[in-house]
Design an enzyme around this catalytic site. Structure first.
Site, mmCIF file in Angstrom:
data_model
loop_
_atom_site.group_PDB
_atom_site.id
_atom_site.type_symbol
_atom_site.label_atom_id
_atom_site.label_comp_id
_atom_site.label_asym_id
_atom_site.label_seq_id
_atom_site.Cartn_x
_atom_site.Cartn_y
_atom_site.Cartn_z
ATOM 1 N N ALA A 1 0.836 -1.200 0.000
ATOM 2 C CA ALA A 1 0.000 0.000 0.000
ATOM 3 C C ALA A 1 0.871 1.250 0.000
ATOM 4 O O ALA A 1 2.028 1.240 0.444
ATOM 5 C CB ALA A 1 -0.912 -0.017 1.215
ATOM 6 N N ARG B 1 0.952 3.813 1.704
ATOM 7 C CA ARG B 1 1.412 4.367 2.980
ATOM 8 C C ARG B 1 2.650 3.642 3.501
ATOM 9 O O ARG B 1 3.257 4.073 4.478
ATOM 10 C CB ARG B 1 0.277 4.291 4.010
ATOM 11 N N TYR B 2 2.996 2.498 2.883
ATOM 12 C CA TYR B 2 4.130 1.713 3.368
ATOM 13 C C TYR B 2 5.384 1.873 2.504
ATOM 14 O O TYR B 2 6.476 1.530 2.954
ATOM 15 C CB TYR B 2 3.770 0.224 3.419
ATOM 16 N N ILE B 3 5.243 2.317 1.280
ATOM 17 C CA ILE B 3 6.397 2.396 0.377
ATOM 18 C C ILE B 3 6.723 3.855 0.075
ATOM 19 O O ILE B 3 5.869 4.741 0.197
ATOM 20 C CB ILE B 3 6.141 1.621 -0.928
#
Length: 879
Positions: free
Chosen positions: A132, A134-136
């Protein structure tokens, strides 16, 4: 020539104007729906083509990609940004959902060129999705910052809501479109440009600027192999074949796939292999996927399966081989254009040269402005104009400007351009602190540096082509390392699936009822086949046709011959004798059937009613037999029996009439003698996985065979035999020699005789024998040490036991023993204890072995040392 889709061609679909009608004193407007749909659809189609699916040739980007990169440039501070934040910033330029923006960003990141990625960005090999947003995280790569951005040379336009500016196209100084590739489907139009190698593109740019020819071929991030013989410069109508890289491992019982075709994932590839296995086209035991950073798919073969044939079958029946059709469509001047790859590169180079020239001119203007100001500043301070009484007593800025201009008049001739009021006002803003710290020498050196820089920029402008060439070379040296070609360019042979799929069915015939098929298990067996094979069927009336293999197929009760049909097979020759009509003469012909229309009836006779086939033979290697022809007796006929040799008959087309055999009625034709091939040599290979012969170039090449040629098989256990080159032969493991038999070839064998307990050497010729025969004797416990077919082989004896300090001895076979029968025992090599005997480099045909210096000269000659007793041989051993 480029093809264009011109918007002017669709003027006839412009909707009609609304009709106005007056009803009860009110005017009502009527809009026809057909016209509205035509207008809306045209607007939609134009939008999809220009704003979504097709890239612009100027920078090689679709609008969403361009807006992502622009947003990232605005956010760039050298650190990574969350992808979710990048998507949010891009939405102020791109009027679409965040999912489409994120997908486009992930695709840019996976190309490993413009975007520097951090985190789980998915895997193009396995097809795994990225994490997602928001994680990368991501940031622009150094390469992107250098070649893709320059606000001074960018053309700008307002964003969709008019709040911000966005670039019309980015000023990219690199053939990005060809490096990344692109795929998009619009309304009635599609674009598919394949990726190319980074370094090869830069080399092509340099070659174009140097006036040299260049050729560009695709290079895929998944590696593999590609056949570009029909690439057609990326235009419509061309195609490329791409293959996975398959290697043999673990004794040819395991296939390892290390690179996959572009556009496929390991999951999709494995699924296609499993489907082929379920349909019986290949035989595998299991398949493992060990893919991580690199592809590793392990295909375990079933017992008795040929690895070479399975590799060909994987290419023919699975996604291990794909065909891709490029379609080089781009947007140029707001219109879709079909442009070849070479022209796209030329367009990119021309645009890059123009951008580099514009950058140099902008830089030159900035340098000249800097030089002008620095020179004015130096004059202003050194001439102490700020100390003039008129300067200090001036009542307004205008008076000061007039005074300063008057003082600068003597120096104007040495300046680059005339002095403006803005120049003077800039001088008036000099702070006293700078005046007090002013150093005339430093100012002079600075101005001199500017003059050198101006001269260099002017030189680059005047020599813009060499400057551009150096630019490309610098980019390659800086960023080209690690971007070597991944996809190997090769020419693929066409693999016919019918030749490589596993023969998973058996073909049967029921002659009484006239059926042929694979489901007739209790009837006459014909041959093995696969479910995708074709069969050829000949009837007694001379008609024949080709049809697909089926479970049960009615072919008639007068079937003469049925077998698997091989397309383009010129070695299977049919020898035929037929009667023309019911009472006509008889003819003989030889022909092959290389390719015909499936399920269409053909006739090997002249087609007259009552024609009949009198003799028929199918010969897989063009054999020509001798037949006996018996005529029906009639008054005055003296010779009723004759022989005919098909070898005297030329092979012609299947529609030829043939040669006259007899004008009289024929009672019977029978075979007298089988013949040899009339087609010349037949090239034979040995498939070492299944130990069978083939003519399909699989395995190890054995030789070219014809007539009575034989194959020699010498085994490790000291036995041998010869065989013919029939493709149905099956051989056993453990052979040492497998080659075309040469009765004149002399062999040298070293073996241990169990009866005498000594090592012997013999030289002999193999004899032609079908029976498995020992050439080292029948004593149990004897074993073969070395077998050499060299003309002058040498063997080294290393001693052991209490003689291990004895120097190794070298034996030249033809000097040690004369040629004898393969049944002879040979000559004992030594009486000392032996540790090892091995074959070493042979002597050339005319080379003589020189005695070592200090060796003992023997003043007598033994004419036949094989006649000596064991005791006499021992006495000839010199220390």
């Amino acid at each position: 020539m480029s093809e264009e889709i011109n918007n002017e061609e669709v003027e006839d679909v412009v909707p009609q104007e609304p009709e106005h009608h007056e009803e009860n004193g009110r005017v009502r407007s009527i809009q026809h729906l057909s016209g509205m749909f035509e207008k809306w659809f045209l607007d939609y189609a134009s939008y999809v083509i220009l704003e979504r699916a097709v890239p612009y040739v100027n920078d090689g980007l679709k609008p969403v990609q361009r807006r992502i990169l622009h947003a990232m440039r605005e956010m760039d501070d050298g650190r990574y940004n969350k992808v979710a934040n990048i998507v949010g910033s891009t939405m102020s330029y791109h009027p679409h959902g965040d999912a489409s923006i994120k997908d486009a960003l992930v695709q840019l990141g996976q190309k490993n060129l413009l975007v520097d990625c951090q985190g789980n960005w998915g895997n193009i090999l396995t097809g795994d999705d990225a994490a997602a947003g928001r994680y990368i995280e991501a940031r622009l790569s150094k390469f992107a910052l250098e070649v893709a951005f320059n606000p001074k040379t960018t053309n700008w336009k307002l964003s969709y809501d008019g709040r911000k500016r966005e670039p019309v196209t980015l000023p990219i100084k690199f053939p990005l479109l060809l490096a990344q590739g692109v795929e998009g489907i619009a309304v009635g139009l599609a674009s598919k440009i394949l990726p190319h190698n980074f370094n090869e593109l830069l080399d092509a740019c340099v070659a174009y600027l140097c006036g040299e020819e260049f050729v560009l071929y695709p290079d895929f991030p998944t590696g593999g192999m590609v056949d570009v013989s029909k690439y057609n410069d990326g235009l419509r109508g061309g195609s490329v074949k791409i293959r996975a890289r398959i290697e043999k491992d673990a004794g040819n019982k395991l296939l390892r796939i290390t690179e996959i075709p572009f556009g496929r994932t390991t999951t999709a590839l494995i699924d296609s292999i499993l489907k082929a296995n379920e349909k019986g086209k290949i035989k595998i035991k299991k398949i493992d996927d060990n893919t991580a950073a690199n592809v590793e798919i392990l295909v375990h073969l079933a017992a008795g399966v040929s690895s070479d044939k399975t590799i060909d079958a994987l290419y023919a029946c699975t996604d291990c081989e794909l065909s891709i059709s490029p379609n080089s469509c781009v947007i140029e001047n707001d219109k879709p254009v079909f442009m070849p790859v070479s022209d796209i590169l030329r367009k990119s180079v021309d645009d890059t040269v123009a951008l580099l020239l514009l950058e140099l001119k902008i830089k030159l203007g900035e340098l000249e402005t800097d030089w002008q100001y620095s020179s004015l500043e130096k004059i202003f301070i050194e001439e102490r104009i700020y100390k003039d009484k008129e300067f200090e007593e001036s009542g307004s800025v205008e008076e000061v400007v007039v005074h300063v201009r008057k003082r600068l008049e003597p120096f104007i001739a040495h300046l680059i351009r005339p002095v403006t009021d803005d120049d003077i006002k800039q001088l008036l803003e000099i702070k006293m602190k700078r005046i007090l710290k002013f150093n005339s020498e430093q100012a002079e050196n600075y101005i001199k540096g500017l003059e050198d820089e101006i001269a260099r920029v002017k030189h680059d402008i005047e020599h813009i082509i060499p400057y551009s060439i150096e630019y490309y070379k610098r980019i390659k040296a800086k960023y080209g390392k690690g971007r070597e070609r991944l996809t190997e360019i090769r020419n693929f042979e066409n693999i016919e699936a019918t030749k490589v799929v596993v023969a998973n069915e058996k073909l049967y015939i029921n002659r009484e009822e006239g059926f042929v098929g694979t489901a007739l298990k209790k009837d006459e067996f014909i041959c093995e086949c696969s479910d995708i094979d074709d069969v050829i069927i000949f009837r007694k009336d001379g008609t024949y046709y080709v049809t697909k293999v089926a479970d049960k197929l009615f072919v008639g009760k007068d079937v003469l011959h049925v077998n698997v049909f091989k397309k383009n097979d010129k070695r299977t020759i049919y020898n035929v004798a037929y009667r023309d009509g019911k009472y006509g003469p008889s003819y003989v012909k030889r022909f092959c059937v290389t390719g015909i229309t499936r399920d269409k009836q053909y006739n090997l006779t002249k087609g007259a009613a009552g024609s009949r086939v009198l003799y028929f033979s199918a010969n897989p290697n063009g054999e020509a037999e001798v037949i006996k022809v018996c005529l029906k007796p009639k008054p005055g006929m003296k010779k009723l029996v004759s022989e005919y040799d098909f070898a005297a008959l030329a092979i012609k087309g299947r529609d030829s009439q043939g040669n006259l055999l007899s004008k009289n009625d024929i009672h019977k034709i029978s075979l007298v003698q089988k013949g040899a091939s009339t087609l010349g040599g037949r090239k034979i290979w040995l498939d070492e996985d299944v130990l069978r012969l083939n003519t399909d170039s699989r395995g190890r090449y054995v030789g070219e065979f014809q007539g009575d040629d034989r194959i020699l098989v010498a085994n490790k256990n000291g036995t041998y035999n010869t065989s013919d080159y029939d493709l149905s032969n099956h051989y056993e493991e453990g052979y040492l020699v497998f080659e075309k038999f040469d009765s004149e070839k002399v062999w040298s064998a070293v073996f241990f005789d169990a009866e005498q307990q000594y090592y012997y050497l013999k030289r002999f010729r193999f004899e032609d024998t079908v029976r498995i025969t020992s050439f080292i004797g029948e004593n149990e416990g004897s074993y073969l040490v070395c077998l050499s077919g060299e003309k002058r082989p040498r063997f080294e004896i290393v001693f052991g036991g209490r003689y291990e300090n004895r120097p190794a001895e070298t034996i030249v076979a033809d000097e040690f023993i004369a040629e004898k029968s393969y049944k002879a025992r040979g000559k004992r090599l030594t009486t000392y204890e032996v540790k090892e005997i091995q074959e070493i480099e042979p002597l050339d045909g005319g080379e003589e072995e020189k005695p070592e210096e200090g060796g003992t000269d023997v003043d007598f000659e033994i004419t036949n040392p094989d006649m000596l007793s064991d005791e006499s041989q021992m006495k000839l051993d010199f220390e």
